[in-house]
Design a protein around this motif. Structure first.
Motif, PDB file in Angstrom:
ATOM      1  N   ILE A  23      76.493  19.579 -20.466  1.00  0.00           N
ATOM      2  CA  ILE A  23      76.765  19.793 -19.049  1.00  0.00           C
ATOM      3  C   ILE A  23      78.267  19.772 -18.864  1.00  0.00           C
ATOM      4  N   CYS A  24      78.804  20.796 -18.210  1.00  0.00           N
ATOM      5  CA  CYS A  24      80.237  20.898 -17.979  1.00  0.00           C
ATOM      6  C   CYS A  24      80.518  20.789 -16.478  1.00  0.00           C
ATOM      7  N   ASN A  25      81.545  20.045 -16.142  1.00  0.00           N
ATOM      8  CA  ASN A  25      81.862  19.721 -14.755  1.00  0.00           C
ATOM      9  C   ASN A  25      83.085  20.500 -14.286  1.00  0.00           C
ATOM     10  N   ARG A  26      82.867  21.448 -13.368  1.00  0.00           N
ATOM     11  CA  ARG A  26      83.967  22.165 -12.735  1.00  0.00           C
ATOM     12  C   ARG A  26      84.060  21.807 -11.254  1.00  0.00           C
ATOM     13  N   MET A  27      83.800  20.531 -10.969  1.00  0.00           N
ATOM     14  CA  MET A  27      83.906  20.017  -9.612  1.00  0.00           C
ATOM     15  C   MET A  27      85.122  19.119  -9.506  1.00  0.00           C
ATOM     16  N   SER A  28      85.509  18.811  -8.271  1.00  0.00           N
ATOM     17  CA  SER A  28      86.642  17.918  -8.038  1.00  0.00           C
ATOM     18  C   SER A  28      86.194  16.463  -7.945  1.00  0.00           C
ATOM     19  N   TYR A  29      85.002  16.170  -8.393  1.00  0.00           N
ATOM     20  CA  TYR A  29      84.439  14.824  -8.383  1.00  0.00           C
ATOM     21  C   TYR A  29      84.076  14.402  -9.797  1.00  0.00           C
ATOM     22  N   ILE A  30      84.245  13.133 -10.093  1.00  0.00           N
ATOM     23  CA  ILE A  30      83.654  12.566 -11.306  1.00  0.00           C
ATOM     24  C   ILE A  30      82.168  12.387 -11.008  1.00  0.00           C
ATOM     25  N   VAL A  31      81.332  12.920 -11.871  1.00  0.00           N
ATOM     26  CA  VAL A  31      79.905  12.889 -11.606  1.00  0.00           C
ATOM     27  C   VAL A  31      79.173  12.095 -12.685  1.00  0.00           C
ATOM     28  N   GLU A  32      77.980  11.662 -12.321  1.00  0.00           N
ATOM     29  CA  GLU A  32      77.040  11.071 -13.268  1.00  0.00           C
ATOM     30  C   GLU A  32      75.785  11.923 -13.219  1.00  0.00           C
ATOM     31  N   ALA A  33      75.356  12.403 -14.369  1.00  0.00           N
ATOM     32  CA  ALA A  33      74.233  13.327 -14.438  1.00  0.00           C
ATOM     33  C   ALA A  33      73.038  12.666 -15.115  1.00  0.00           C
ATOM     34  N   ALA A  34      71.856  13.070 -14.663  1.00  0.00           N
ATOM     35  CA  ALA A  34      70.609  12.670 -15.309  1.00  0.00           C
ATOM     36  C   ALA A  34      69.830  13.934 -15.628  1.00  0.00           C
ATOM     37  N   ILE A  35      69.141  13.945 -16.745  1.00  0.00           N
ATOM     38  CA  ILE A  35      68.344  15.112 -17.113  1.00  0.00           C
ATOM     39  C   ILE A  35      66.874  14.741 -17.141  1.00  0.00           C
ATOM     40  N   GLY A  36      66.051  15.726 -16.874  1.00  0.00           N
ATOM     41  CA  GLY A  36      64.613  15.582 -16.996  1.00  0.00           C
ATOM     42  C   GLY A  36      64.102  16.583 -18.024  1.00  0.00           C
ATOM     43  N   ILE A  37      63.242  16.136 -18.908  1.00  0.00           N
ATOM     44  CA  ILE A  37      62.655  17.006 -19.925  1.00  0.00           C
ATOM     45  C   ILE A  37      61.166  17.089 -19.646  1.00  0.00           C
ATOM     46  N   ASP A  38      60.730  18.253 -19.219  1.00  0.00           N
ATOM     47  CA  ASP A  38      59.335  18.489 -18.838  1.00  0.00           C
ATOM     48  C   ASP A  38      58.656  19.228 -19.984  1.00  0.00           C
ATOM     49  N   ASP A  39      57.780  18.553 -20.683  1.00  0.00           N
ATOM     50  CA  ASP A  39      57.129  19.116 -21.862  1.00  0.00           C
ATOM     51  C   ASP A  39      55.621  18.942 -21.717  1.00  0.00           C
ATOM     52  N   LYS A  40      54.944  20.006 -21.315  1.00  0.00           N
ATOM     53  CA  LYS A  40      53.501  19.990 -21.068  1.00  0.00           C
ATOM     54  C   LYS A  40      53.163  18.937 -20.017  1.00  0.00           C
ATOM     55  N   ALA A  41      52.358  17.916 -20.370  1.00  0.00           N
ATOM     56  CA  ALA A  41      51.907  16.958 -19.360  1.00  0.00           C
ATOM     57  C   ALA A  41      52.893  15.816 -19.153  1.00  0.00           C
ATOM     58  N   ALA A  42      53.883  15.691 -20.010  1.00  0.00           N
ATOM     59  CA  ALA A  42      54.794  14.546 -19.944  1.00  0.00           C
ATOM     60  C   ALA A  42      56.154  14.980 -19.410  1.00  0.00           C
ATOM     61  N   THR A  43      56.731  14.124 -18.575  1.00  0.00           N
ATOM     62  CA  THR A  43      58.076  14.372 -18.058  1.00  0.00           C
ATOM     63  C   THR A  43      58.896  13.101 -18.217  1.00  0.00           C
ATOM     64  N   ALA A  44      59.999  13.201 -18.955  1.00  0.00           N
ATOM     65  CA  ALA A  44      60.869  12.052 -19.194  1.00  0.00           C
ATOM     66  C   ALA A  44      62.229  12.312 -18.557  1.00  0.00           C
ATOM     67  N   THR A  45      62.895  11.235 -18.153  1.00  0.00           N
ATOM     68  CA  THR A  45      64.248  11.355 -17.609  1.00  0.00           C
ATOM     69  C   THR A  45      65.189  10.427 -18.375  1.00  0.00           C
ATOM     70  N   ARG A  46      66.467  10.788 -18.325  1.00  0.00           N
ATOM     71  CA  ARG A  46      67.479   9.989 -19.024  1.00  0.00           C
ATOM     72  C   ARG A  46      68.812  10.149 -18.307  1.00  0.00           C
ATOM     73  N   ILE A 101      63.450   6.844 -19.111  1.00  0.00           N
ATOM     74  CA  ILE A 101      62.138   6.637 -18.521  1.00  0.00           C
ATOM     75  C   ILE A 101      61.180   7.648 -19.134  1.00  0.00           C
ATOM     76  N   ALA A 102      60.185   7.179 -19.854  1.00  0.00           N
ATOM     77  CA  ALA A 102      59.279   8.059 -20.588  1.00  0.00           C
ATOM     78  C   ALA A 102      58.303   8.780 -19.665  1.00  0.00           C
ATOM     79  N   ALA A 103      57.771   8.086 -18.681  1.00  0.00           N
ATOM     80  CA  ALA A 103      56.834   8.684 -17.723  1.00  0.00           C
ATOM     81  C   ALA A 103      57.501   8.648 -16.355  1.00  0.00           C
ATOM     82  N   ALA A 104      58.183   9.743 -16.001  1.00  0.00           N
ATOM     83  CA  ALA A 104      59.128   9.709 -14.889  1.00  0.00           C
ATOM     84  C   ALA A 104      58.566  10.216 -13.575  1.00  0.00           C
ATOM     85  N   ARG A 105      57.256  10.401 -13.488  1.00  0.00           N
ATOM     86  CA  ARG A 105      56.684  10.838 -12.212  1.00  0.00           C
ATOM     87  C   ARG A 105      56.070   9.689 -11.424  1.00  0.00           C
ATOM     88  N   GLN A 106      55.945   8.524 -12.042  1.00  0.00           N
ATOM     89  CA  GLN A 106      55.441   7.344 -11.354  1.00  0.00           C
ATOM     90  C   GLN A 106      56.438   6.208 -11.552  1.00  0.00           C
TER      91      GLN A 106
END
Length: 328
Positions: A23-46, A101-106
């Motif tokens: 992820i590359c930041n071309r904003m004038s703010y320092i940001v903190e990013a989180a990603i979600g990986i949606d793979d079939k029935a499971a969705t994890a976030t980090r 978070i391994a199961a990120a929908r609940q």
């Protein structure tokens, strides 16, 4: 401000990708990013991945198998209410600090749901997959870095003119004055540590402007209001961690400044002492709400989905004021 076109739509093949995801930041703010990986029935976030202006951060290394990749980005608390809109429809769980978070929908205790946006990474020149965070200003890397420095200078209390990524005389004078105040040479402006140095400066008491300092063991969320003689604008929330200070950004020369703050727990619920919320304010009833807000209308708060809170007037006659929040 919007997330870039490259970050608002995605179908990511379920076939493995043999490249890092950045992820590359071309904003004038320092940001903190989180990603979600949606793979079939499971969705994890980090998260959270901290990314300074004009820099990139690897968020997934090596082979990645996923149906969709999702993104949430927030600005550091020093900027106040997050200026980054989230227009995604996937509500996934995150935590306040670093998390996986391994199961990120609940969500469980200490976790909250936030909107994630699908992203479509493109292949960079180095062979890695990349997606960009950008503002409507469409800064390039050099402009984003300078605009990020300008924005922090304003928070610290310097006049840079406009936050526009242009190296004008006001920006040069403000940056030179800041570096001199920290005992740094002019070369420090181009160093990798300049953003850390400036963030540290925003979190220390200042002789000018308003400073909030949190002397409690709790997280404090604060709001500010300014009276320009025609209307009163209230705005929040600013996060102030235990033992930290923060300078809210105040533009122009308001006739009066008001402040309200409250201590909250990990689930953002008000801390209570003897059945009373632990907060710091005054008699001026102004509008707030639980999520980020800014409003110039201060009547009929409840009818407009707001709540009235008691703000205290801040005496700025000496040019600077530090408000310290402590447990009675």
């Amino acid at each position: 401000m919007t997330l870039p076109a490259a970050a608002v739509s995605l179908f990511f093949s379920s076939a493995p990708a043999f490249a890092d995801l950045k992820i590359c930041n071309r904003m004038s703010y320092i940001v903190e990013a989180a990603i979600g990986i949606d793979d079939k029935a499971a969705t994890a976030t980090r998260g959270w991945f901290r990314i300074e202006p004009a820099t990139c951060r690897v968020v997934v290394q090596g082979t990645l198998t996923a149906d969709r990749i999702l993104l949430n980005a927030r600005a550091l608390g020093i900027y106040g209410a997050s200026p980054i809109p989230q227009n995604g429809h996937d509500m996934l769980c995150v935590a306040q600090d670093n998390f996986v978070i391994a199961a990120a929908r609940q969500c469980r205790s200490g976790q909250t749901q936030v909107p994630f946006t699908q992203v479509t990474p493109t292949q960079g020149a180095d062979g890695n997959l990349v997606t960009y965070l950008a503002e409507d200003s469409e800064y390039d890397d050099e402009q984003a870095r300078l605009a990020g420095i300008q924005r922090l200078l304003v928070i610290i209390g310097y006049d840079v003119g406009a936050i526009d990524g242009v190296d004008g005389p006001k920006t040069q004078a403000a940056l030179a004055a800041f570096l001199k105040s920290r005992g740094l040479s002019s070369d420090a402006a181009s160093s990798q540590n300049i953003f850390k140095t400036m963030v540290d400066a925003t979190q220390a008491p200042s002789a000018s402007g308003l400073t909030w300092c949190n002397d409690t063991p709790h997280k404090v969320m604060a709001a500010i209001a300014t009276d320009d003689g025609r209307s009163v604008t209230s705005r929040g929330w600013y996060r102030i961690d235990p033992g930290k200070c923060l300078h809210p950004d105040v533009s122009g020369q308001p006739k009066q400044i008001f402040s309200f703050a409250e201590a909250v727990d990990g689930d953002n619920r008000a801390i209570k002492l003897k059945d009373k919320p632990l907060n710091w304010g005054g008699e001026k009833q102004l509008c707030t709400r639980e999520t980020k807000f800014e409003t110039v209308e201060q009547t009929d708060c409840a009818a407009r989905g707001f709540a009235a809170a008691g703000f205290g007037a801040v005496d700025m006659s000496s040019g600077g004021k530090t408000l310290r929040f402590a447990v009675p």
